[in-house]
Design a protein around this motif. Structure first.
Motif, PDB file in Angstrom:
ATOM      1  N   UNK A  66     -22.852  -6.547   5.900  1.00 31.11           N
ATOM      2  CA  UNK A  66     -23.734  -5.738   5.046  1.00 31.11           C
ATOM      3  C   UNK A  66     -23.833  -6.401   3.676  1.00 31.11           C
ATOM      4  N   UNK A  67     -24.629  -5.786   2.805  1.00 29.83           N
ATOM      5  CA  UNK A  67     -24.896  -6.397   1.499  1.00 29.83           C
ATOM      6  C   UNK A  67     -23.631  -6.691   0.706  1.00 29.83           C
ATOM      7  N   UNK A  68     -22.533  -5.984   0.984  1.00 32.37           N
ATOM      8  CA  UNK A  68     -21.342  -6.165   0.163  1.00 32.37           C
ATOM      9  C   UNK A  68     -20.432  -7.291   0.637  1.00 32.37           C
ATOM     10  N   UNK A  76     -20.677  -7.885  -9.659  1.00 40.75           N
ATOM     11  CA  UNK A  76     -21.130  -6.502  -9.484  1.00 40.75           C
ATOM     12  C   UNK A  76     -20.915  -6.012  -8.045  1.00 40.75           C
ATOM     13  N   UNK A  77     -21.091  -6.916  -7.073  1.00 39.33           N
ATOM     14  CA  UNK A  77     -20.842  -6.528  -5.677  1.00 39.33           C
ATOM     15  C   UNK A  77     -19.357  -6.242  -5.462  1.00 39.33           C
ATOM     16  N   UNK A  78     -18.507  -7.147  -5.959  1.00 40.24           N
ATOM     17  CA  UNK A  78     -17.075  -6.982  -5.723  1.00 40.24           C
ATOM     18  C   UNK A  78     -16.504  -5.775  -6.475  1.00 40.24           C
ATOM     19  N   UNK A  79     -17.140  -5.406  -7.618  1.00 44.89           N
ATOM     20  CA  UNK A  79     -16.683  -4.218  -8.359  1.00 44.89           C
ATOM     21  C   UNK A  79     -17.433  -2.959  -7.922  1.00 44.89           C
ATOM     22  N   UNK A  80     -18.324  -3.118  -6.936  1.00 37.85           N
ATOM     23  CA  UNK A  80     -19.079  -1.977  -6.380  1.00 37.85           C
ATOM     24  C   UNK A  80     -19.918  -1.268  -7.429  1.00 37.85           C
ATOM     25  N   UNK A  81     -20.513  -2.053  -8.331  1.00 39.78           N
ATOM     26  CA  UNK A  81     -21.418  -1.466  -9.337  1.00 39.78           C
ATOM     27  C   UNK A  81     -22.846  -1.625  -8.818  1.00 39.78           C
ATOM     28  N   UNK A  82     -23.161  -0.773  -7.823  1.00 38.85           N
ATOM     29  CA  UNK A  82     -24.380  -0.982  -7.040  1.00 38.85           C
ATOM     30  C   UNK A  82     -25.652  -0.901  -7.883  1.00 38.85           C
ATOM     31  N   UNK A 127     -26.627 -22.487  -3.510  1.00 39.07           N
ATOM     32  CA  UNK A 127     -25.191 -22.340  -3.730  1.00 39.07           C
ATOM     33  C   UNK A 127     -24.497 -22.205  -2.376  1.00 39.07           C
ATOM     34  N   UNK A 128     -23.192 -22.424  -2.386  1.00 37.99           N
ATOM     35  CA  UNK A 128     -22.372 -22.155  -1.203  1.00 37.99           C
ATOM     36  C   UNK A 128     -21.561 -20.898  -1.477  1.00 37.99           C
ATOM     37  N   UNK A 129     -21.235 -20.174  -0.402  1.00 40.89           N
ATOM     38  CA  UNK A 129     -20.471 -18.939  -0.620  1.00 40.89           C
ATOM     39  C   UNK A 129     -19.394 -18.757   0.427  1.00 40.89           C
ATOM     40  N   UNK A 130     -18.358 -18.121  -0.003  1.00 40.53           N
ATOM     41  CA  UNK A 130     -17.331 -17.615   0.918  1.00 40.53           C
ATOM     42  C   UNK A 130     -17.035 -16.189   0.477  1.00 40.53           C
ATOM     43  N   UNK A 131     -16.903 -15.288   1.421  1.00 40.93           N
ATOM     44  CA  UNK A 131     -16.461 -13.939   1.075  1.00 40.93           C
ATOM     45  C   UNK A 131     -15.175 -13.656   1.839  1.00 40.93           C
ATOM     46  N   UNK A 132     -14.150 -13.357   1.084  1.00 41.87           N
ATOM     47  CA  UNK A 132     -12.900 -12.875   1.674  1.00 41.87           C
ATOM     48  C   UNK A 132     -12.974 -11.355   1.648  1.00 41.87           C
ATOM     49  N   UNK A 133     -12.740 -10.725   2.794  1.00 43.71           N
ATOM     50  CA  UNK A 133     -12.725  -9.266   2.754  1.00 43.71           C
ATOM     51  C   UNK A 133     -11.510  -8.761   3.513  1.00 43.71           C
ATOM     52  N   UNK A 169     -19.589   5.803   9.284  1.00 43.18           N
ATOM     53  CA  UNK A 169     -18.250   5.557   9.838  1.00 43.18           C
ATOM     54  C   UNK A 169     -17.781   4.146   9.453  1.00 43.18           C
ATOM     55  N   UNK A 170     -18.700   3.185   9.507  1.00 49.81           N
ATOM     56  CA  UNK A 170     -18.332   1.786   9.273  1.00 49.81           C
ATOM     57  C   UNK A 170     -18.139   1.467   7.791  1.00 49.81           C
ATOM     58  N   UNK A 171     -18.654   2.325   6.925  1.00 45.17           N
ATOM     59  CA  UNK A 171     -18.658   1.996   5.489  1.00 45.17           C
ATOM     60  C   UNK A 171     -17.662   2.844   4.717  1.00 45.17           C
ATOM     61  N   UNK A 172     -16.793   3.542   5.414  1.00 42.92           N
ATOM     62  CA  UNK A 172     -15.858   4.444   4.759  1.00 42.92           C
ATOM     63  C   UNK A 172     -14.506   4.343   5.437  1.00 42.92           C
ATOM     64  N   UNK A 173     -13.528   3.675   4.857  1.00 41.80           N
ATOM     65  CA  UNK A 173     -13.595   3.048   3.535  1.00 41.80           C
ATOM     66  C   UNK A 173     -14.286   1.697   3.594  1.00 41.80           C
ATOM     67  N   UNK A 174     -14.800   1.260   2.459  1.00 41.58           N
ATOM     68  CA  UNK A 174     -15.364  -0.084   2.361  1.00 41.58           C
ATOM     69  C   UNK A 174     -14.233  -1.100   2.331  1.00 41.58           C
ATOM     70  N   UNK A 175     -14.504  -2.314   2.798  1.00 34.52           N
ATOM     71  CA  UNK A 175     -13.484  -3.357   2.631  1.00 34.52           C
ATOM     72  C   UNK A 175     -13.411  -3.794   1.162  1.00 34.52           C
ATOM     73  N   UNK A 176     -12.244  -4.300   0.788  1.00 29.38           N
ATOM     74  CA  UNK A 176     -12.156  -5.033  -0.483  1.00 29.38           C
ATOM     75  C   UNK A 176     -12.841  -6.386  -0.277  1.00 29.38           C
TER      76      UNK A 176
END
Lengths: 447, 166
Positions: free
Chosen positions: B162-164, B22-28, B112-118, B83-90
């Motif tokens: 940020x949360x995303x 849901x985060x990666x598809x931006x379904x907030x 859990x362990x996590x990695x976020x690629x943006x 300014x920082x959130x537009x555009x959002x990163x993938x």
């Protein structure tokens, strides 16, 4: 006459060519190439950072003998360490033997600093206490000729808990360097008779922009209503859905209310400058409850500043003490013309109540971290400014509200009893920047 | 740590994967619905090179929010005014090593362990990683997130955090 040239590898830089300062004509312009030019950057490392007092850390971060804090001044790794005699001392962070860095952490405690490369040891006073294998490895004469102690930096001094260092023997005193910014530093330092402390939990973030843009932005009151409009509306929304009251409320309303909130900006000379505004809701400020206590120690005018105003105190060249949304120390260090490393800490009155402390921390997190609702927008704005400055041939006019600038203090400054070079009513003015860039030029032109 | 329970582990993993999706598809709105009304969302800061902050009332955290705080983050993102959130990163969240570590009444602790690629043009690709400690709670409609602690193993942070993207 021969033209002044500075900078590394033969790259020339004529500092005066970047600033068009003609008070008589009402002109103050900055050539935008000043941000991205590598020759300017190299010269700044020597002539600005190599020669002026640089903020290092707060005394509360090095309270015990052996406590150290490691950072850089310009490109030079340095550290401050508290000795057994209680005095903080500053040294180049470099082993006397072959130059290896000595500190193992950004901050820590070490009564003995042991070089992990070849095992030489140093005490907190910088004396070499062991040259490993030295008895066999050196003749007595060779050992006597070795310089085995740590190299102290040229100056280390403390103003109201803020520890500064410098690399230049000719820098003069810290007091003279700080000059008229001192009474404004006091507004951050004097919030508790017990003193101030840096709280646990810090962050370092990177900005793909020139360091001077952070110096400007720290005093730029003009961006607040545009860049931080989102901060204000987001907090307004959160307050509305949370039904926040008391100290949990914010004063973000101030940001969108330009006309009913008193504000201003001062050129403090020496490169220092401030921007201030009355608090939209002073009762939400964590310091409000300390008002009566503060009146026992300070003048009514100063307490008015402490409790009812917020200010961004920008100390030349790279320190911000911000007491607006919360209390923050921010320092930025130049790594490259287009890369700046920024540290931020929350400073709080020692002994404040649990509710005040909690409110201060939450407000700090709202504004000052790279995870906050404000700093990322600032960083994006400065990165946009840097990138755009590369468009050839441009000049920036610092002309906003020039017509309302007056020489000397305004009523608010007189309330604090301070000396200021110029005042401007209203936070949306660019005249405080004159302080920074005139000092920048003065130092860049000094051989 | 408790013995392996295939059903519970699968249920917990499904919730964690769903959050990442849901985060990666931006379904907030669907994302925030995974959180209990009284949820706590916490990312501690570094206290030193060796430890992170552990007391949100006395230490500064990167993020320490209730559900209204999360709602405000969505407001910020959707406003188009940051300014920082537009555009959002993938972003692509990789959530792995999902382990049920304890069961306490109707609450289940999961790590859990996590990695976020943006990716965002100005910064290029950024990888961040760390650990999650979740407390999930069984409610009428199923498992919901009562508490999420996010340990971010990155300092010298480039771009917004940020949360995303954690």
């Amino acid at each position: 006459m021969e033209k002044k040239t500075l900078g590394a590898k033969g790259a020339a830089c004529d500092p005066a060519s970047y600033i068009d300062d003609r008070p008589g004509d009402g002109v103050f312009r900055l050539r935008r190439a000043v941000y991205g030019d590598p020759a300017v950057f190299e010269a700044e490392l020597d002539r600005i950072f190599g020669r002026c007092w640089n903020y290092i850390c707060h005394e509360s971060q090095i309270t015990a003998p052996g406590d150290y804090f490691a950072t850089r001044i310009g490109r030079h790794p340095i550290f401050v360490i508290r000795g057994d005699d209680g005095a903080p001392r500053g040294f180049y962070d470099s082993c006397a033997h072959r130059g290896t860095r000595l500190t193992r952490r950004r901050k820590g405690n070490a009564r003995t600093l042991t070089c992990r490369y070849h095992g030489w040891c140093f005490n907190a006073e910088g004396r070499c206490t062991l040259v490993r294998g030295g008895d066999e490895g050196y003749t007595r004469e060779a050992m006597a000729a070795l310089d085995t102690d740590l190299r102290p930096i040229a100056g280390l001094d403390v103003y109201k808990g803020f520890v500064f260092g410098c690399l230049d023997d000719a820098a003069g005193s810290l007091g003279d360097f700080l000059g008229d910014v001192r009474p404004f530093i006091d507004l951050i330092a004097d919030q508790s008779p017990q003193g101030m402390e840096v709280l646990r939990g810090d962050s370092t973030y990177m900005m793909k922009a020139n360091w001077k843009l952070q110096t400007e932005n720290s005093t730029d009151g003009y961006h607040v209503a545009s860049v931080h409009r989102n901060f204000a509306t987001t907090l307004g929304y959160r307050e509305q859905i949370s039904g926040a009251d008391g100290m949990a409320k914010t004063e973000a309303s101030r940001i969108l209310d330009l006309h009913n909130i008193g504000s201003g900006g001062y050129d403090l000379a020496g490169g220092h400058m401030i921007n201030w505004s009355d608090r939209g809701n002073p009762r939400a400020a964590p310091l409000w409850d300390s008002r009566d206590e503060l009146l026992k120690h300070h003048s009514e005018g100063k307490v008015r500043w402490l409790v009812e105003r917020g200010q961004t105190v920008t100390v030349f060249p790279n320190l911000l003490l911000n007491d607006v949304a919360s209390t923050c120390i921010r320092q930025w260090r130049p790594l490259a013309p287009d890369l700046t490393e920024i540290d931020t800490w929350c400073l709080a009155p020692i002994g404040e109540g649990a509710e005040q402390r909690r409110a201060r921390i939450r407000k700090y997190e709202d504004f000052f971290f790279p995870s906050s609702l404000a700093v990322p927008d600032d960083v994006s704005a400065m990165e946009g400014a840097h990138d755009g400055s590369l468009a050839g041939g441009g000049w920036s006019e610092f002309a906003l509200s020039r017509h309302t600038m007056i020489d000397g203090p305004d009523d608010a400054a007189r309330e604090l009893g301070v000396n200021v070079r110029t005042s401007n009513p209203g936070r949306e003015s660019e005249t405080p920047f004159y302080s920074f860039y005139r000092e920048w030029l003065r130092r860049m032109e000094r051989p | 740590m408790i013995p392996f329970d295939a059903t519970l582990t699968a249920e917990a993993a499904d919730l964690l994967n769903r959050e990442a999706y849901l985060l990666d598809r931006r379904q907030w709105d669907d994302w925030i619905a995974l959180y209990a009304e009284d949820a706590v969302y916490w990312a501690p800061a570094f206290a030193s090179d060796d430890e992170m902050t552990d007391d949100p009332d006395n230490d500064v955290s990167l993020l320490y929010m209730d559900r209204n705080g999360l709602e405000a983050r969505i407001f910020r993102i959707e406003s188009g005014d940051s300014y920082a959130s537009d555009p959002l990163p993938w972003t692509a969240h990789l959530v792995t090593n999902i382990l049920v570590t304890d069961i306490r009444g109707d609450q289940i602790d999961v790590s859990a362990s996590w990695l976020v690629h943006s990716f965002k043009r100005i910064y290029g690709s950024i990888q961040r990683g760390g650990l999650y400690d979740y407390t999930l709670r069984r409610e009428a409609a199923g498992l919901r997130i009562a508490r999420k602690k996010i340990m971010v193993f990155d300092d010298r942070i480039t771009g917004p955090l940020d949360i995303y993207n954690i």
